[in-house]
Design a protein around this motif. Structure first.
Motif, PDB file in Angstrom:
ATOM      1  N   THR A 183       4.250   7.330 -12.927  1.00 37.87           N
ATOM      2  CA  THR A 183       5.103   7.754 -11.758  1.00 37.87           C
ATOM      3  C   THR A 183       4.914   8.845 -10.731  1.00 37.87           C
ATOM      4  O   THR A 183       3.812   9.598 -10.913  1.00 37.87           O
ATOM      5  N   LEU A 184       4.403   8.290  -9.053  1.00 40.22           N
ATOM      6  CA  LEU A 184       4.333   8.995  -8.829  1.00 40.22           C
ATOM      7  C   LEU A 184       4.820  10.089  -8.257  1.00 40.22           C
ATOM      8  O   LEU A 184       3.143  10.792  -8.417  1.00 40.22           O
ATOM      9  N   GLU A 185       5.087  10.869  -9.292  1.00 36.29           N
ATOM     10  CA  GLU A 185       5.260  12.260  -9.201  1.00 36.29           C
ATOM     11  C   GLU A 185       4.536  12.769 -10.381  1.00 36.29           C
ATOM     12  O   GLU A 185       4.259  14.035 -10.218  1.00 36.29           O
ATOM     13  N   ASN A 186       4.851  12.328 -11.612  1.00 36.03           N
ATOM     14  CA  ASN A 186       3.431  12.411 -12.174  1.00 36.03           C
ATOM     15  C   ASN A 186       1.658  12.352 -12.235  1.00 36.03           C
ATOM     16  O   ASN A 186       0.524  12.827 -12.787  1.00 36.03           O
ATOM     17  N   ALA A 193       0.653  -0.730   0.106  1.00 38.56           N
ATOM     18  CA  ALA A 193       0.060  -0.198  -0.196  1.00 38.56           C
ATOM     19  C   ALA A 193       1.371   0.886  -0.161  1.00 38.56           C
ATOM     20  O   ALA A 193       2.070   1.065   0.379  1.00 38.56           O
ATOM     21  N   VAL A 194       0.597   2.226  -0.730  1.00 36.68           N
ATOM     22  CA  VAL A 194       1.664   3.441  -0.765  1.00 36.68           C
ATOM     23  C   VAL A 194      -0.042   4.522  -0.623  1.00 36.68           C
ATOM     24  O   VAL A 194      -0.441   4.759  -0.544  1.00 36.68           O
ATOM     25  N   ASP A 195       0.687   5.446   0.085  1.00 39.08           N
ATOM     26  CA  ASP A 195      -0.183   6.207   1.236  1.00 39.08           C
ATOM     27  C   ASP A 195      -0.111   7.959   0.011  1.00 39.08           C
ATOM     28  O   ASP A 195       0.993   7.905  -0.343  1.00 39.08           O
ATOM     29  N   LEU A 196      -0.787   8.140  -0.555  1.00 40.32           N
ATOM     30  CA  LEU A 196      -0.944   8.818  -1.416  1.00 40.32           C
ATOM     31  C   LEU A 196      -2.429  10.004  -0.934  1.00 40.32           C
ATOM     32  O   LEU A 196      -2.564  11.342  -2.131  1.00 40.32           O
ATOM     33  N   ARG A 197      -1.916  10.388   0.286  1.00 43.75           N
ATOM     34  CA  ARG A 197      -2.701  11.474   0.591  1.00 43.75           C
ATOM     35  C   ARG A 197      -1.564  12.548   0.934  1.00 43.75           C
ATOM     36  O   ARG A 197      -1.165  12.685   1.728  1.00 43.75           O
ATOM     37  N   GLY A 207       3.787   9.407  -0.054  1.00 44.37           N
ATOM     38  CA  GLY A 207       4.847   8.773  -0.739  1.00 44.37           C
ATOM     39  C   GLY A 207       5.367   7.619   0.007  1.00 44.37           C
ATOM     40  O   GLY A 207       6.365   7.267  -0.381  1.00 44.37           O
ATOM     41  N   LYS A 208       5.053   7.106   0.751  1.00 44.92           N
ATOM     42  CA  LYS A 208       5.698   5.938   1.651  1.00 44.92           C
ATOM     43  C   LYS A 208       4.101   4.755   1.131  1.00 44.92           C
ATOM     44  O   LYS A 208       3.720   5.075   0.799  1.00 44.92           O
ATOM     45  N   TYR A 209       5.448   4.214   1.716  1.00 46.72           N
ATOM     46  CA  TYR A 209       4.194   2.562   1.499  1.00 46.72           C
ATOM     47  C   TYR A 209       5.104   1.104   2.341  1.00 46.72           C
ATOM     48  O   TYR A 209       5.284   1.515   3.299  1.00 46.72           O
ATOM     49  N   ASP A 235       8.196   2.781  -9.883  1.00 48.39           N
ATOM     50  CA  ASP A 235       8.400   3.880  -9.674  1.00 48.39           C
ATOM     51  C   ASP A 235       9.736   4.480  -8.793  1.00 48.39           C
ATOM     52  O   ASP A 235      10.551   3.072  -7.363  1.00 48.39           O
ATOM     53  N   ARG A 236      10.939   4.720  -9.524  1.00 47.47           N
ATOM     54  CA  ARG A 236      12.148   4.826  -8.982  1.00 47.47           C
ATOM     55  C   ARG A 236      12.018   5.576  -7.208  1.00 47.47           C
ATOM     56  O   ARG A 236      12.916   4.813  -6.345  1.00 47.47           O
ATOM     57  N   THR A 237      11.074   6.503  -6.993  1.00 47.46           N
ATOM     58  CA  THR A 237      11.036   6.816  -5.772  1.00 47.46           C
ATOM     59  C   THR A 237      10.285   6.144  -4.645  1.00 47.46           C
ATOM     60  O   THR A 237      11.102   6.421  -3.766  1.00 47.46           O
ATOM     61  N   LEU A 238      10.005   5.363  -4.625  1.00 52.11           N
ATOM     62  CA  LEU A 238       9.151   4.365  -3.980  1.00 52.11           C
ATOM     63  C   LEU A 238       9.952   3.204  -3.565  1.00 52.11           C
ATOM     64  O   LEU A 238      10.437   2.702  -3.053  1.00 52.11           O
TER      65      LEU A 238
END
Length: 181
Positions: free
Chosen positions: A175-178, A85-89, A96-98, A150-153
């Motif tokens: 990606t998360l950034e986009n 699970a990845v936090d998108l809040r 951005g953490k998982y 995703d590289r940031t994750l």
């Protein structure tokens, strides 16, 4: 049932009490009253889904937007997966953490993923029968996702990348950034 919050606020693991005897086992997989007390929300699940996948199949990272956002209670009936699970809040301190955990027919753990998170899993056993409850109905126009690599994750999916089986649709996820541009 033992319910514990993970390092991501609002995500919980559920470990059932298992009663084993010569006939097999019995467990309570869900109790709405207990569940809602622990998570501090009134969650009503309206849809159950199930998937059967073979080793290396990676489904995710998916989420639903806006009025169709979904909370999920997931578990593995047969086999073993790594569930993520990845936090998108955006206002969350863990944005951005998982969190990743193994769910299997042996450990019988469940994982609650609240609204505002992307979710995915990869099958680590030869096959896996995966089941999940959703608190909102699926809406195709509201679906979104983040690319699994995703590289940031930097998620460790526990299998070499050449063994991962990812759908054509999931390969094209941003990606998360986009996601938030």
């Amino acid at each position: 049932m033992i319910i514990k919050e993970t390092k991501l606020k609002g995500c919980f693991t559920l470990e059932p009490q298992i009663f084993i005897d010569k006939r097999g086992y019995f467990l309570e997989s869900y109790n709405q009253r207990t569940f809602n007390e622990v998570v501090g929300q009134d969650i009503t699940f309206v849809q159950d889904n199930e998937s059967l996948s073979s080793k290396g199949v990676l489904r995710g990272l998916h989420y639903q937007r806006g009025a169709f956002a979904q909370a999920k209670l997931v578990r593995v009936i047969k086999g073993k997966v790594l569930d993520v699970a990845v936090d998108l809040r955006e206002a969350s301190s863990t944005f951005g953490k998982y969190v990743a955990m193994e769910l299997s027919e042996e450990n019988k753990k469940q994982f609650f993923v609240p609204r505002g998170f992307a979710h995915g899993f990869v099958v680590l056993s030869e096959t896996a029968l995966f089941s999940y409850k959703c608190d909102n109905f699926y809406n195709k126009e509201s679906e979104g996702g983040i690319i699994y690599n995703d590289r940031t994750l930097s998620i460790d999916w526990q299998l070499p990348s050449d063994e991962l089986i990812v759908s054509d649709k999931d390969i094209l996820l941003p990606t998360l950034e986009n996601v938030f541009k």
